[in-house]
Design a protein around this motif. Structure first.
Motif, mmCIF file in Angstrom:
data_model
loop_
_atom_site.group_PDB
_atom_site.id
_atom_site.type_symbol
_atom_site.label_atom_id
_atom_site.label_comp_id
_atom_site.label_asym_id
_atom_site.label_seq_id
_atom_site.Cartn_x
_atom_site.Cartn_y
_atom_site.Cartn_z
ATOM 1 N N TYR A 230 -11.585 -4.520 -66.876
ATOM 2 C CA TYR A 230 -11.921 -3.415 -65.980
ATOM 3 C C TYR A 230 -11.031 -2.198 -66.278
ATOM 4 N N ILE A 231 -9.748 -2.446 -66.436
ATOM 5 C CA ILE A 231 -8.817 -1.357 -66.737
ATOM 6 C C ILE A 231 -9.177 -0.703 -68.070
ATOM 7 N N ALA B 288 -2.619 3.814 -67.425
ATOM 8 C CA ALA B 288 -4.015 3.953 -67.876
ATOM 9 C C ALA B 288 -4.489 5.391 -67.720
ATOM 10 N N VAL C 199 -7.793 1.690 -60.903
ATOM 11 C CA VAL C 199 -7.051 0.585 -61.515
ATOM 12 C C VAL C 199 -5.997 0.022 -60.568
ATOM 13 N N GLN D 219 -12.175 1.570 -67.527
ATOM 14 C CA GLN D 219 -11.824 2.814 -66.839
ATOM 15 C C GLN D 219 -11.060 3.756 -67.761
ATOM 16 N N THR E 48 -9.241 7.505 -62.185
ATOM 17 C CA THR E 48 -8.837 6.333 -62.974
ATOM 18 C C THR E 48 -7.651 5.648 -62.339
ATOM 19 N N ILE F 218 0.402 -0.395 -64.857
ATOM 20 C CA ILE F 218 -1.024 -0.202 -64.587
ATOM 21 C C ILE F 218 -1.376 1.287 -64.557
ATOM 22 N N GLN G 209 -9.619 -8.282 -64.774
ATOM 23 C CA GLN G 209 -8.932 -7.048 -64.411
ATOM 24 C C GLN G 209 -8.554 -6.254 -65.659
#
Length: 219
Positions: free
Chosen positions: A12-13, A62, A44, A16, A40, A59, A9
């Motif tokens: 992945y974040i 981002a 996320v 992005q 985005t 989170i 994860q």
């Protein structure tokens, strides 16, 4: 606050956020950048099914990244909440590979444990590759013959175009005396492979496929 982000994860974040940063660098159109920010944010947050307000705030930051400095600071903060790969001792590794003699055990820098979805290392002298990951809360060990290739191809674990080799494992067939070999291309560099993993789905599928029919030890 407790750590709540898996390594995949986290990567992945980061991916992005990098896409958003590239958008800021390539366009001055406010409508386009706002659309990228919203996309985005949606992507996320969609990774998680149950976030506290504080976790959601972390989170969602981002989508606030506008330049390289923002990205560096955000990734540094985010990493504090990444769940590190379970610490495995030399005894743990030896129990996972009881049939392997003269097992070479890797040394992983402390700051890299939060980057791992699996622990992987090569033993060129024995033409082998070893892997340890967690499935259903248990440590699973897998090893097989490994032959590096000269050209790049798609890795079965991270699904990125990288320098790979053929990983082959031998498992029991339907009859006890029968053996079946299964092979797939996977990254030569396990560290780079881990950095590419943005979902554990392919990793788990690969390990289960390679171990099918094989009663490998777990911890």
């Amino acid at each position: 606050m407790e750590r709540f982000i898996r390594s995949d994860q986290y990567h992945y974040i980061k991916n992005q956020a990098r896409n958003l940063l590239n958008g800021h660098m390539t366009t001055n159109d406010a409508a386009v950048t706002q659309a990228l920010k919203s996309l985005t944010n949606d992507r996320v947050l969609h990774l998680f099914s149950d976030l506290s307000p504080q976790q959601e705030q972390i989170i969602a930051q981002a989508s606030d990244i506008k330049d390289e400095t923002d990205a560096i600071l955000y990734f540094s903060r985010l990493k504090q909440y990444v769940i590190p790969f379970p610490k495995v001792t030399e005894s743990d590794i030896q129990r996972l590979f009881p049939k392997v003699k003269k097992l070479k055990i890797p040394s992983i820098p402390k700051d890299e444990w939060t980057e791992l979805s699996y622990l992987g290392w090569n033993d060129p002298g024995a033409s082998r590759k070893y892997m340890i990951t967690t499935i259903d809360g248990k440590l699973i060990g897998l090893y097989g013959h490994y032959k590096p290739l000269q050209q790049k191809s798609i890795c079965s674990i991270c699904h990125e175009h990288e320098k790979v080799g053929m990983f082959t494992s031998t498992v029991r067939g339907l009859a006890n005396e029968e053996t079946v070999s299964r092979g797939n291309y996977i990254c030569h560099d396990s560290k780079k492979c881990n950095e590419n993993i943005q979902s554990r789905q392919h990793l788990v599928s690969f390990v289960k496929r390679m171990k099918n029919g094989q009663k490998g030890p777990s911890l």
